[in-house]
Design a protein around this motif. Structure first.
Motif, mmCIF file in Angstrom:
data_model
loop_
_atom_site.group_PDB
_atom_site.id
_atom_site.type_symbol
_atom_site.label_atom_id
_atom_site.label_comp_id
_atom_site.label_asym_id
_atom_site.label_seq_id
_atom_site.Cartn_x
_atom_site.Cartn_y
_atom_site.Cartn_z
ATOM 1 N N ASP A 1 96.933 -53.150 35.077
ATOM 2 C CA ASP A 1 96.401 -51.876 35.574
ATOM 3 C C ASP A 1 95.007 -51.605 35.023
ATOM 4 O OD1 ASP A 1 98.696 -51.427 37.069
ATOM 5 O OD2 ASP A 1 99.546 -49.965 35.672
ATOM 6 N N ILE A 2 94.787 -51.912 33.739
ATOM 7 C CA ILE A 2 93.451 -51.763 33.146
ATOM 8 C C ILE A 2 92.438 -52.625 33.905
ATOM 9 C CG2 ILE A 2 92.037 -52.375 31.124
ATOM 10 C CD1 ILE A 2 94.431 -51.517 29.386
ATOM 11 N N ALA A 3 92.815 -53.863 34.162
ATOM 12 C CA ALA A 3 91.912 -54.782 34.863
ATOM 13 C C ALA A 3 91.662 -54.333 36.300
ATOM 14 C CB ALA A 3 92.483 -56.191 34.827
ATOM 15 N N ARG A 4 92.710 -53.901 36.982
ATOM 16 C CA ARG A 4 92.541 -53.438 38.375
ATOM 17 C C ARG A 4 91.640 -52.213 38.428
ATOM 18 N NH1 ARG A 4 98.460 -54.618 38.888
ATOM 19 N NH2 ARG A 4 98.567 -56.649 39.949
ATOM 20 N N ALA A 5 91.720 -51.349 37.423
ATOM 21 C CA ALA A 5 90.847 -50.169 37.375
ATOM 22 C C ALA A 5 89.379 -50.578 37.258
ATOM 23 C CB ALA A 5 91.242 -49.257 36.207
ATOM 24 N N ARG A 6 89.140 -51.775 36.774
ATOM 25 C CA ARG A 6 87.772 -52.306 36.675
ATOM 26 C C ARG A 6 87.401 -53.128 37.904
ATOM 27 N NH1 ARG A 6 86.753 -54.412 30.527
ATOM 28 N NH2 ARG A 6 85.172 -55.562 31.660
ATOM 29 N N GLY A 7 88.276 -53.144 38.905
ATOM 30 C CA GLY A 7 88.001 -53.869 40.138
ATOM 31 C C GLY A 7 88.448 -55.319 40.130
ATOM 32 N N GLU A 8 89.170 -55.721 39.118
ATOM 33 C CA GLU A 8 89.622 -57.120 39.013
ATOM 34 C C GLU A 8 90.885 -57.338 39.843
ATOM 35 O OE1 GLU A 8 87.838 -59.328 37.556
ATOM 36 O OE2 GLU A 8 86.541 -58.162 36.252
ATOM 37 N N THR A 9 90.975 -58.504 40.476
ATOM 38 C CA THR A 9 92.142 -58.801 41.311
ATOM 39 C C THR A 9 92.756 -60.167 41.026
ATOM 40 O OG1 THR A 9 90.716 -59.703 43.048
ATOM 41 C CG2 THR A 9 91.309 -57.353 43.218
ATOM 42 N N LYS A 10 92.052 -61.011 40.294
ATOM 43 C CA LYS A 10 92.555 -62.363 40.011
ATOM 44 C C LYS A 10 92.999 -62.437 38.557
ATOM 45 C CE LYS A 10 89.488 -64.617 43.297
ATOM 46 N NZ LYS A 10 88.372 -65.552 43.437
ATOM 47 N N PHE A 11 94.263 -62.841 38.366
ATOM 48 C CA PHE A 11 94.832 -62.927 37.026
ATOM 49 C C PHE A 11 95.299 -64.342 36.744
ATOM 50 C CE2 PHE A 11 95.322 -58.574 38.419
ATOM 51 C CZ PHE A 11 94.849 -57.871 37.332
ATOM 52 N N TYR A 12 95.165 -64.749 35.482
ATOM 53 C CA TYR A 12 95.513 -66.095 35.049
ATOM 54 C C TYR A 12 96.159 -66.009 33.668
ATOM 55 C CZ TYR A 12 94.736 -70.825 33.204
ATOM 56 O OH TYR A 12 94.907 -72.052 32.634
ATOM 57 N N LEU A 13 97.086 -66.910 33.412
ATOM 58 C CA LEU A 13 97.666 -67.044 32.082
ATOM 59 C C LEU A 13 98.297 -68.421 31.946
ATOM 60 C CD1 LEU A 13 100.990 -66.756 32.513
ATOM 61 C CD2 LEU A 13 100.422 -64.351 32.634
ATOM 62 N N THR A 14 98.622 -68.775 30.730
ATOM 63 C CA THR A 14 99.421 -69.969 30.494
ATOM 64 C C THR A 14 100.706 -69.500 29.834
ATOM 65 O OG1 THR A 14 98.387 -70.441 28.351
ATOM 66 C CG2 THR A 14 97.402 -71.471 30.310
ATOM 67 N N ALA A 15 101.827 -69.985 30.352
ATOM 68 C CA ALA A 15 103.128 -69.478 29.920
ATOM 69 C C ALA A 15 103.977 -70.575 29.310
ATOM 70 C CB ALA A 15 103.873 -68.886 31.112
ATOM 71 N N GLN A 16 104.667 -70.211 28.232
ATOM 72 C CA GLN A 16 105.699 -71.103 27.711
ATOM 73 C C GLN A 16 106.740 -71.260 28.820
ATOM 74 O OE1 GLN A 16 107.190 -69.388 24.068
ATOM 75 N NE2 GLN A 16 105.168 -69.326 23.133
ATOM 76 N N ILE A 17 107.219 -72.486 28.985
ATOM 77 C CA ILE A 17 108.125 -72.806 30.091
ATOM 78 C C ILE A 17 109.311 -71.842 30.164
ATOM 79 C CG2 ILE A 17 109.731 -74.565 30.965
ATOM 80 C CD1 ILE A 17 106.787 -75.212 31.513
ATOM 81 N N ASP A 18 109.854 -71.460 29.032
ATOM 82 C CA ASP A 18 111.033 -70.583 29.058
ATOM 83 C C ASP A 18 110.692 -69.127 29.374
ATOM 84 O OD1 ASP A 18 109.807 -70.149 26.590
ATOM 85 O OD2 ASP A 18 111.702 -69.861 25.537
ATOM 86 N N LYS A 19 109.417 -68.818 29.563
ATOM 87 C CA LYS A 19 109.007 -67.447 29.883
ATOM 88 C C LYS A 19 108.501 -67.300 31.317
ATOM 89 C CE LYS A 19 109.409 -66.272 25.430
ATOM 90 N NZ LYS A 19 109.751 -67.518 24.792
ATOM 91 N N LEU A 20 108.623 -68.344 32.141
ATOM 92 C CA LEU A 20 108.076 -68.308 33.499
ATOM 93 C C LEU A 20 108.621 -67.142 34.318
ATOM 94 C CD1 LEU A 20 108.052 -72.088 34.507
ATOM 95 C CD2 LEU A 20 106.143 -70.695 33.681
ATOM 96 N N ALA A 21 109.919 -66.877 34.229
ATOM 97 C CA ALA A 21 110.547 -65.836 35.060
ATOM 98 C C ALA A 21 109.913 -64.464 34.817
ATOM 99 C CB ALA A 21 112.048 -65.783 34.817
ATOM 100 N N LEU A 22 109.571 -64.164 33.565
ATOM 101 C CA LEU A 22 108.925 -62.890 33.244
ATOM 102 C C LEU A 22 107.663 -62.720 34.082
ATOM 103 C CD1 LEU A 22 108.098 -60.412 31.365
ATOM 104 C CD2 LEU A 22 106.982 -62.123 29.949
ATOM 105 N N TYR A 23 106.844 -63.749 34.119
ATOM 106 C CA TYR A 23 105.561 -63.648 34.808
ATOM 107 C C TYR A 23 105.721 -63.753 36.325
ATOM 108 C CZ TYR A 23 104.024 -64.156 30.031
ATOM 109 O OH TYR A 23 103.850 -63.965 28.688
ATOM 110 N N GLU A 24 106.705 -64.529 36.780
ATOM 111 C CA GLU A 24 106.961 -64.608 38.222
ATOM 112 C C GLU A 24 107.319 -63.233 38.783
ATOM 113 O OE1 GLU A 24 108.442 -69.260 38.450
ATOM 114 O OE2 GLU A 24 109.937 -67.674 38.221
ATOM 115 N N LYS A 25 108.072 -62.437 38.030
ATOM 116 C CA LYS A 25 108.434 -61.081 38.477
ATOM 117 C C LYS A 25 107.206 -60.195 38.641
ATOM 118 C CE LYS A 25 112.948 -61.152 36.263
ATOM 119 N NZ LYS A 25 113.743 -60.654 35.120
#
Length: 144
Positions: free
Chosen positions: A97-121
């Motif tokens: 939300d902070i980033a979108r308020a600045r006009g940002e729309t593209k997000f990137y991260l690197t995730a530990q394999i066992d945490k993929l579901a958190l970010y997919e949601k």
């Protein structure tokens, strides 16, 4: 502990910022055995830092990097006694939300394999080959 921790933007070298760094040290270096020289880097000096505060304690932290090509969210950490309560998800939503308020729309991260579901949601999609980071398997993820 309260049900809904407060998520705050904090200066890196403030009391809460230092507690966020201490939590990263405890979890990533202490629990997960990430080498210290891989956990802390120069990006910490320019990142926007968030912490989750619950009952007066910092129970979560992450950092946001505003890069030319995308916003990179990383170093997402929750204290072991506070896991499973949705704190990481709430911090991620707050960060996006902070980033979108600045006009940002593209997000990137690197995730530990066992945490993929958190970010997919949260709308992230994994791409590329699995790689090691801090001695653990990771995948790159982005939003479209």
């Amino acid at each position: 502990m309260a049900d809904d921790p407060q998520i705050l933007v904090v200066p890196l070298f403030s009391e809460l910022g230092n507690l966020g760094l201490a939590l990263r040290r405890e979890v990533f270096i202490g629990e997960q055995h990430v080498p210290e020289d891989e956990e802390f880097d120069a990006y910490d000096l320019t990142a926007t830092h968030l912490v989750a505060v619950d009952g007066g304690n910092v129970v979560g932290a992450l950092r946001i990097l505003f890069l030319d090509e995308h916003v990179k969210i990383g170093r997402v950490v929750v204290h072991r006694l506070a896991r499973g309560r949705g704190i990481a998800t709430r911090m991620m939503v707050f960060a996006m939300d902070i980033a979108r308020a600045r006009g940002e729309t593209k997000f990137y991260l690197t995730a530990q394999i066992d945490k993929l579901a958190l970010y997919e949601k949260l709308g992230f999609v994994a791409f590329g080959d699995e790689f090691q980071d801090g001695g653990m398997p990771h995948l790159a993820m982005k939003t479209y």
